[in-house]
Design an enzyme around this catalytic site. Structure first.
Site, PDB file in Angstrom:
ATOM      1  CD  GLU A 171      -2.818  -1.324   2.147  1.00 33.11           C
ATOM      2  OE1 GLU A 171      -3.807  -2.253   2.042  1.00 33.11           O
ATOM      3  OE2 GLU A 171      -2.513  -0.748   3.230  1.00 33.11           O
ATOM      4  CG  ASN A 212      -0.454  -7.152  -1.755  1.00 36.94           C
ATOM      5  OD1 ASN A 212      -1.489  -7.456  -2.380  1.00 36.94           O
ATOM      6  ND2 ASN A 212      -1.784  -6.672  -0.403  1.00 36.94           N
ATOM      7  CG  HIS A 248     -10.525  -5.863   0.468  1.00 39.02           C
ATOM      8  ND1 HIS A 248     -10.350  -6.747   0.910  1.00 39.02           N
ATOM      9  CD2 HIS A 248      -8.835  -5.544   0.564  1.00 39.02           C
ATOM     10  CE1 HIS A 248      -8.366  -6.877   1.804  1.00 39.02           C
ATOM     11  NE2 HIS A 248      -7.851  -5.955   1.462  1.00 39.02           N
ATOM     12  CD  GLU A 276      -4.264  -8.143   1.520  1.00 36.50           C
ATOM     13  OE1 GLU A 276      -5.577  -7.120   2.252  1.00 36.50           O
ATOM     14  OE2 GLU A 276      -3.295  -7.119   2.202  1.00 36.50           O
ATOM     15  CG  ASP A 278     -12.939  -8.631   1.417  1.00 35.57           C
ATOM     16  OD1 ASP A 278     -13.277  -7.598   0.905  1.00 35.57           O
ATOM     17  OD2 ASP A 278     -12.342  -8.535   2.733  1.00 35.57           O
TER      18      ASP A 278
END
Length: 359
Positions: A171, A212, A248, A276, A278
């Site tokens: 990030e 990432n 996400h 990651e 979701d």
């Protein structure tokens, strides 16, 4: 898509909301055979991923890993890769300077080894979840550089040969493509990224090293900036091996440009991975939204698997029971393939179809 500021992903047993998602999702859940890992394994997510030669992973919380048999049963049956949700972040590993706590991270690595699962390391250089001694230390540039190198040397070195890939830098960009203000960026400059990758490679030459980030799944200013950085790092001979697309998402908002965007990174010779995944739903979740979520899981997984050098897909948790989403995104939940009672949701079916090499 709009995205709220990230909060700390702490494992916590939180009470269910009054309008419990579990009851709603259970009604729409599909039945998944309760298989042992060695029985008809090809029908599981893990079986499909193994058949493709890719990873299907889950972020793992230390509490239920230790104490909840239903959690580990699903983890070991369905997933061939694990990521520590919090146990390998700096504040967990070195809460006091020079004093390490490896227990949770070691526990996950040992569990993975015992169940023939790979391990993704997460994460080495991040602006968040830093111990207070580091955040408030007012270190000089030289001191901070030494501290970061020692952390990478120590952490990657401890798990040399046991972790197949690391999120080395996490990030690092703002939404407009500028560099995020952070302890590392502000003190060390953008050069810390190349240094971190080089140090990690020296500590474990066999591990694949990733940058990432979130909101880079679409072709936008943020992904453009990361693409330019990746291209420059490769031109400079820096050991960058892959890009992690956190993914996400909000239900119904998987970007239409996602596959083409992943492909341009793959065309640089880099691995790409969904790291990651979701897909959160406004609560209470309707049957229509659960069906859309299933489609979104299938689409997202196909967007990666349809691109050369897709290493695999990791979901950010297993069950809605322990998801970080409700505590971070007010009014949202039901983001994962299993509900609070470990019943597989339509999302499981979508993910399974996306992984199935025969579908």
């Amino acid at each position: 898509m709009p995205y709220s500021p990230r909060r700390r992903r702490r494992f916590a047993l939180r009470p269910l909301p009054l309008v419990a998602v579990g009851a709603l999702v259970a009604a729409a859940a599909v039945t998944v055979p309760q298989l042992m890992p060695d029985a008809s394994a090809a029908t599981t997510l893990r079986g499909h991923a193994d058949a493709r030669g890719v990873k299907i992973g889950a972020a793992v919380a230390d509490g239920p890993l230790q104490n909840e048999s239903a959690y580990t049963a699903v983890l070991d049956r369905e997933f061939n890769s694990v990521t520590a949700e919090n146990a390998m972040k700096w504040d967990a590993l070195e809460p006091s300077r020079g004093s390490y706590n490896w227990a949770a991270a070691d526990r996950l690595v040992a569990h993975a080894s015992a169940h023939k699962q790979g391990v993704r390391g997460h994460t080495l250089a991040w602006y968040s979840q830093l111990p207070s001694w580091l955040k408030n230390g007012n270190f000089s540039t030289s001191e901070l550089n030494t501290i970061l190198k020692k952390h990478i040397d120590t952490t990657v070195g401890r798990y040399k040969g046991k972790i197949y890939s690391w999120d080395v830098v996490n990030e690092t960009f703002n939404e407009d493509g500028s560099m995020r203000s952070s302890l590392w960026q502000n003190k060390l400059g953008t050069g810390y990224i190349a240094n971190a990758l080089r140090w990690a490679h020296a500590a474990d030459p066999s591990a694949k090293l990733y940058i990432n980030d979130y909101n880079i799944e679409a072709d936008n200013a943020k992904s453009d900036a990361l693409y330019a950085l990746a291209k420059q790092l490769l031109a400079d001979g820096v050991p960058l091996h892959g890009i992690g697309f956190q993914s996400h998402f909000v239900v119904g908002q998987v970007p239409s440009s996602m596959k083409a965007n992943l492909k341009r990174f793959s065309d640089l010779g880099l691995e790409v991975a969904i790291t990651e995944l979701d897909i959160r739903i406004p609560m209470p979740a309707s049957s229509t939204e659960l069906a859309q979520q299933s489609t979104d899981y299938k689409t997202a997984s196909e967007n990666c698997l349809g691109v050369p050098r897709c290493a695999g897909i990791t979901v950010w948790g297993i069950t809605d029971k322990y998801s970080w989403v409700p505590g971070t995104f007010n009014g949202y939940g039901a983001a994962l393939p299993y509900n609070e009672s470990y019943a597989a949701k339509p999302a499981y079916t979508g993910l399974s179809k996306g992984l199935d090499p025969t579908a």
